[in-house]
Design an enzyme around this catalytic site. Structure first.
Site, PDB file in Angstrom:
ATOM      1  N   GLY A 237      36.590  20.298  11.583  1.00  0.00           N
ATOM      2  CA  GLY A 237      35.954  18.981  11.528  1.00  0.00           C
ATOM      3  C   GLY A 237      36.719  17.854  12.198  1.00  0.00           C
ATOM      4  CD  GLU A 279      37.401  27.816   8.590  1.00  0.00           C
ATOM      5  OE1 GLU A 279      37.410  28.896   7.998  1.00  0.00           O
ATOM      6  OE2 GLU A 279      36.474  26.982   8.461  1.00  0.00           O
ATOM      7  N   GLY A 281      37.065  23.705  15.716  1.00  0.00           N
ATOM      8  CA  GLY A 281      36.210  24.212  16.802  1.00  0.00           C
ATOM      9  C   GLY A 281      36.118  23.143  17.870  1.00  0.00           C
ATOM     10  NE  ARG A 319      27.107  17.756  19.204  1.00  0.00           N
ATOM     11  CZ  ARG A 319      27.526  16.527  19.014  1.00  0.00           C
ATOM     12  NH1 ARG A 319      27.625  15.701  20.033  1.00  0.00           N
ATOM     13  NH2 ARG A 319      27.874  16.122  17.817  1.00  0.00           N
ATOM     14  CE1 TYR A 323      23.297  17.780  14.593  1.00  0.00           C
ATOM     15  CE2 TYR A 323      24.412  18.085  16.688  1.00  0.00           C
ATOM     16  CZ  TYR A 323      23.918  18.606  15.511  1.00  0.00           C
ATOM     17  OH  TYR A 323      24.057  19.942  15.262  1.00  0.00           O
ATOM     18  CB  CYS A 349       7.366  19.480  28.764  1.00  0.00           C
ATOM     19  SG  CYS A 349       7.142  19.874  30.474  1.00  0.00           S
ATOM     20  CE1 TYR A 379      29.650  23.797  16.575  1.00  0.00           C
ATOM     21  CE2 TYR A 379      30.986  21.842  16.984  1.00  0.00           C
ATOM     22  CZ  TYR A 379      30.747  23.018  16.278  1.00  0.00           C
ATOM     23  OH  TYR A 379      31.603  23.397  15.275  1.00  0.00           O
TER      24      TYR A 379
HETATM   25  N1  LLP Z   1      34.598  25.777   9.589  1.00  0.00           N
HETATM   26  C1  LLP Z   1      33.389  25.749   9.000  1.00  0.00           C
HETATM   27  C2  LLP Z   1      33.190  26.428   7.737  1.00  0.00           C
HETATM   28  C3  LLP Z   1      32.337  25.055   9.609  1.00  0.00           C
HETATM   29  O1  LLP Z   1      31.163  25.006   9.014  1.00  0.00           O
HETATM   30  C4  LLP Z   1      32.549  24.421  10.858  1.00  0.00           C
HETATM   31  C5  LLP Z   1      31.460  23.717  11.527  1.00  0.00           C
HETATM   32  C6  LLP Z   1      33.832  24.494  11.441  1.00  0.00           C
HETATM   33  C7  LLP Z   1      34.838  25.177  10.771  1.00  0.00           C
HETATM   34  C8  LLP Z   1      34.163  23.868  12.751  1.00  0.00           C
HETATM   35  O2  LLP Z   1      33.982  22.494  12.738  1.00  0.00           O
HETATM   36  P1  LLP Z   1      34.485  21.609  13.982  1.00  0.00           P
HETATM   37  O3  LLP Z   1      35.973  21.624  13.993  1.00  0.00           O
HETATM   38  O4  LLP Z   1      33.911  22.202  15.221  1.00  0.00           O
HETATM   39  O5  LLP Z   1      33.900  20.261  13.718  1.00  0.00           O
HETATM   40  N2  LLP Z   1      26.328  21.488  15.755  1.00  0.00           N
HETATM   41  C9  LLP Z   1      27.063  20.374  15.193  1.00  0.00           C
HETATM   42  C10 LLP Z   1      28.297  20.829  14.486  1.00  0.00           C
HETATM   43  C11 LLP Z   1      28.037  21.764  13.346  1.00  0.00           C
HETATM   44  C12 LLP Z   1      29.315  22.245  12.738  1.00  0.00           C
HETATM   45  C13 LLP Z   1      29.084  23.195  11.643  1.00  0.00           C
HETATM   46  N3  LLP Z   1      30.281  23.720  11.072  1.00  0.00           N
HETATM   47  C14 LLP Z   1      27.405  19.405  16.317  1.00  0.00           C
HETATM   48  O6  LLP Z   1      27.023  19.658  17.455  1.00  0.00           O
HETATM   49  O7  LLP Z   1      28.016  18.364  16.080  1.00  0.00           O
END
Ligand code: LLP
Length: 421
Positions: A237, A279, A281, A319, A323, A349, A379
């Protein structure tokens, strides 16, 4: 990542001209600065090493995955989170050590559980009480599990990417007794070993407060209930910068704050500090990725709006419509001043197929020009679709002035490969 114009007026990343990339490989295409991805991973490692705590960092595949990405994760010594059969398959196909894979998901299918067990993943993150019975039933030997807790903490981010609040499909609620019931159930289950607990408060979170508050709550809960574990996983996150004014999570200072807070929390609660997992991402790949498009139709509606359309859209960039996310666009093939506000639209479209609502661009932008949309590494490809039978873009990793293709552009043939005749 250094994105700058060279003396020919072409936009470059790490010295590589994006105009050359667009011309050689076509558009839309997503290019990553490989060095930047590696740097982010190393920054997290170094920040944790400084804390002298036991830690593990796993990359959340959902942000962007492919065989070469998985290899990079392995080379940099990170573990890997997967949330589906497909992500697990990709990881294993890349030769990633299953012991370092964690399997997530709020509704793992029977097939997924069996696949995770057969592959001997490091641990399965349990997301519901039912799952405890299912895993115990399908397991033929001891399996490590981690309980995903719902801490009931609301992080300040977009409502759709908040996950830690009470009314959520994720995790076992501490407040409503599901978490403690989960612990008892796991302890009673013959083949399950409770390795740890997990929480994830949300995505694109700029500060450390939500994570620290949640850790405190969780440690107090563990102590009160006399639960011994080897691992607390704080989830991902960490925020990135999409546009001016956004804050990239300050990895060094932020991790130092979190780890120091953990030491204090554990000391005050008289609870031994277990291994700490995270974790990330988005913060690994988000800012390292740029999408290149070619400009097509320009529609200037007098006194209303000017639409500049590009050769992709919500099929590779969802996105903004999903969002209301904000982005910055740069003209790739000329360094002209940004002197106009336009709507940068996709070609699908739907009126809602917008890339940037109020894009600042040079008024000289014309058909055939290339545009770069910054911070599209997380994403974007992973959320791409074939809506309107659009082909998913190609993806390149750039390093030392060289571009290597890591995902080919989808072919027309691939669009109908599963159709029966
Ligand atoms: N761990 C868990 C359990 C998660 O649910 C997520 C993201 C992450 C790690 C990684 O989070 P990050 O570091 O990437 O923020 N599609 C949305 C984001 C959905 C994220 C869902 N879970 C977007 O484009 O903003």
């Amino acid at each position: 990542m250094v994105v700058e114009y060279n003396d020919k007026g072409e936009l470059t990343i790490g010295g590589t001209s994006l105009k050359t990339i667009a011309q050689s490989f076509g558009t839309p295409t997503i290019v990553y600065d490989e060095t930047q991805i590696r740097t982010q991973m190393r920054r997290f490692h170094e920040a944790f090493q400084k804390s002298e705590l036991n830690y593990n960092i796993s990359y959340a595949s959902k942000a962007f995955t492919c065989l070469q990405m998985v290899k990079l994760v392995e080379e940099e010594g990170l573990e890997l989170d997967v949330v589906s059969e497909g992500e697990l398959y990709t990881a294993l196909a890349a030769g990633f050590d299953a012991q370092h894979i964690h399997f997530h998901g709020n509704n793992k299918t029977k097939r997924e559980i069996q696949y995770a067990l057969k592959s001997k993943v490091g641990y399965i993150v349990i997301d519901s009480l039912e799952e405890i019975d299912l895993i115990n039933r399908y397991a033929s030997e001891e399996v490590n599990v981690v309980l995903r807790l719902n801490p009931g903490v609301e992080a300040h981010t977009h409502e759709f990417i908040q996950t830690g609040q009470e009314d959520s499909k994720f995790g076992l609620s501490i407040k409503h007794g599901l978490a403690i019931e989960g612990v008892k159930k796991v302890k009673d289950a013959k083949r399950l070993n409770l390795k740890g607990v997990h929480f994830h408060v949300g995505s694109q979170i700029e500060g450390t407060e939500a994570m620290i508050e949640t850790t405190k709550l969780v440690v107090q809960w563990l102590k009160e209930n006399d639960i011994q574990i080897e691992l607390i996983n704080l989830g991902g996150g960490f925020s990135i910068k999409y546009v001016e004014g956004d804050v990239s999570f300050p990895i060094e200072d932020g991790i130092a704050e979190i780890t120091e807070a953990i030491k204090t929390i554990a000391q005050e609660a008289d609870y031994p500090i277990p291994e700490i997992g995270i974790e990330p991402g988005r913060s690994i790949v988000g800012e390292a990725g740029i999408t290149l498009y070619e400009v097509g139709t320009i529609k200037d509606i007098p006194n209303v709006n000017k639409y500049v359309s590009i050769d992709g859209g919500m099929s590779d960039h969802i996105r903004t419509s999903l969002y209301d996310a904000k982005y910055e666009a740069l003209l790739v093939n000329r360094n002209d001043p940004k002197d106009e506000t336009v709507t940068l639209a996709g070609k699908l479209c739907e009126s809602g197929d917008i890339i940037i609502k109020d894009a600042q661009l040079p008024s000289t932008v014309k058909r055939g020009d290339y545009l770069a949309i910054l911070s599209t590494g997380a994403y974007h490809y992973s959320m791409a679709s074939n809506y309107n039978q659009m082909q998913k873009p190609s993806v390149f990793f750039l390093k030392d002035g060289k571009a290597r293709e890591v995902i080919k552009r989808q072919s027309l043939r691939q669009l109908i490969i599963n159709d029966t005749k």
